[in-house]
Scaffold this active site. Structure first.
Site, PDB file in Angstrom:
ATOM      1  N   CYS A  50      36.108  14.739  29.934  1.00  0.00           N
ATOM      2  CA  CYS A  50      36.700  15.948  28.936  1.00  0.00           C
ATOM      3  C   CYS A  50      35.378  16.467  28.539  1.00  0.00           C
ATOM      4  CB  CYS A  50      37.843  15.326  28.090  1.00  0.00           C
ATOM      5  SG  CYS A  50      37.015  13.895  27.295  1.00  0.00           S
ATOM      6  N   HIS A  76      39.013  18.393  21.596  1.00  0.00           N
ATOM      7  CA  HIS A  76      37.733  18.096  21.592  1.00  0.00           C
ATOM      8  C   HIS A  76      36.944  19.736  20.834  1.00  0.00           C
ATOM      9  CE1 HIS A  76      38.150  14.284  22.672  1.00  0.00           C
ATOM     10  NE2 HIS A  76      37.471  14.202  23.886  1.00  0.00           N
TER      11      HIS A  76
END
Lengths: 332, 332
Positions: B127, B240
């Site tokens: 990710c 994130h």
């Protein structure tokens, strides 16, 4: 004995200054506590008794030897001249005088020698700057910094007591599924990170990021050092962290960097594990871990630094400046 | 219509894969949900009805066209060969095959052309890698990356549902003044940041930091690109963030970088304000803001990227790979 005034005594840093003076057995004769008109009248405990906080005014410094200011730039500009005229040494935690060439900007472990030329006023650096400077100065001394990239993870208490309370309220609301709205910060801080500390300038950098660059250059006496920062507020109560990536003029092995950090006053080097804000809060040192070869800035060192920004990042550094400049206190 | 298996269907990413398939009206004929023996027997809602989750086994893939794996490296190594032999296209979200030269590692917007050479198996990147690659690829295309320093602010949901629950419990305890002990993470995450994502390697870098470097090099086809990362877990539920400092071979004005980012598929460029995880959670794009000249890496660009790591960082990217490789779905 030293007659001490604390300006901004009701704030987060002001209270920490009083705690640090007491813990270090600073020889306080008389203690005068000042704050803005809004906070004046409050009572604050220090040295075993309650003190009334009075409104700060230019005529309040008569007979004072040391004036510790943590009341913002406007108050510093308005009141520091009067305190100096009254004969006090002013140690100011605001950014008002930090870039003034005539005012020493001091981290005692690094450039305490500059205190010899103070003229009644010393500037205390920005907290993120103090953390960065103590973490990279040992590398700079051995292998000369060429460029520094630093990304911060800054605790909410750096924005004051109201910000701490706002985060607490936001988190309670969030955990209970209630709607959360920001007040002091431009966005909700609970379960979020905010890359905006003290506003953005026209060139895209924040005020905080610019302080970190300009003040680091002064303290390390490296006026051209390229320093790029991204400063970010995180939902941590206390202690700032920084991921530092530093390019050096000469190769320095991680083991050499660790040895240099271990020998540096004010620094605690972690060979095993890594420091985090929760465990660093309340301590006096800059904690440095994850020391490793930098994979992008070669030759260089990457590291992770953590520091209680209210102590070494503000109150403790100010008191250390006073101890050294006045030749008093436990560490005189 | 496509017969689809989801392996790891009870996990955070597995459930997001089901949501993404439904939201994108992926032409699912049959749906088979698999999980570890521990989670098998659970019932999961998708496409308007409940499905029983069965234990994953090599003989479960007969007749399957697409197998979306999000069950970790061990399960991928154990089961992906059987799924391929059964004729399925496997899209695996683990790190098992990401550095295998024979397996394409794909972000469809960047190197989707590599799907032409898949042999029944495609790896979905980490990710943090997907976020970084989508944010810097437009700069790389115009001015060629020379070095990248990236510091991450990673949400707890990247570590799974139990980690989310642990953070919630820690925060409740912390707000009530009760003692907090860590379980899944090496330190308490509530009101803390942890510079340790997936363990540390002997060279001082974490597994996550190493994935970011190695996978970014493959996706950008820049096998020697110096990439130094500091990966940090923060108490954020979802999405994130990354502070990126990128040195380029040729000068690129922030305005040119912004224009390039605006033209890039999968990217949303912010000219005003800045994105944060709370507002980016649930969206499909990589959000990029605070685009500015890098003050240390010259010539270079600094920026701030935020991405829902469960969607574009995992489930959505996997489904996009499947859509393009199979020529099916809303975006075929």
């Amino acid at each position: 004995m030293t007659r001490v005034a604390v300006v901004g005594a009701t704030g987060v840093v002001g209270r920490e200054m009083l705690a640090v003076l007491e813990q270090r057995a600073f020889p306080v004769g008389e203690l005068r506590l000042f704050a803005s008109a809004r906070s004046a009248g409050a009572r604050v405990s220090a040295f075993g008794r309650e003190h009334e906080v009075r409104p700060a005014a230019p005529d309040g410094f008569r007979g004072v030897d040391l004036a510790l200011f943590s009341a913002g730039s406007d108050a510093a500009r308005a009141l520091a001249p009067a305190a100096r005229r009254a004969g006090a040494l002013v140690v100011d935690n605001s950014s008002a005088f930090r870039l003034d060439p005539g005012t020493p900007l001091v981290v005692p472990e690094l450039n305490g020698d500059e205190l010899a030329r103070h003229a009644g006023l010393v500037a205390n650096p920005n907290c993120s700057t103090i953390l960065l400077c103590l973490a990279v100065a040992p590398l700079h001394a051995r292998a000369e910094l060429r460029r520094v990239v630093v990304c911060s993870y800054q605790a909410v208490s750096g924005a004051g007591a109201r910000a701490v309370e706002e985060l607490r309220e936001q988190e309670r609301a969030d955990l209970e599924g209630r709607t959360v709205e920001p007040r002091l910060f431009p966005k909700v801080l609970a379960h979020n990170v905010i890359p905006w500390v003290q506003g953005l300038l026209p060139d895209g950098y924040s005020v905080e990021e610019t302080k970190v660059r300009d003040e680091t250059r002064r303290i390390l006496r490296a006026p051209e050092l390229p320093v790029a920062a991204t400063c970010v507020r995180v939902p941590v109560w206390r202690a700032h962290s920084e991921a530092v990536h530093a390019q050096l003029a000469r190769a320095l092995a991680p083991e050499e960097a660790l040895a240099a950090l271990e020998a540096a006053p004010g620094v605690r080097a972690w060979r095993e594990g890594f420091p985090t804000p929760r465990e660093v809060a309340g301590t006096d040192e800059v904690h440095v871990g994850r020391v490793r070869r930098d994979r992008a800035l070669e030759p260089g060192i990457a590291l992770w630094g953590v520091m209680d920004q209210l102590r070494k990042g503000a109150a403790l550094n100010a008191v250390q400046i006073a101890e050294r400049a006045l030749g008093v206190g436990a560490r005189a």
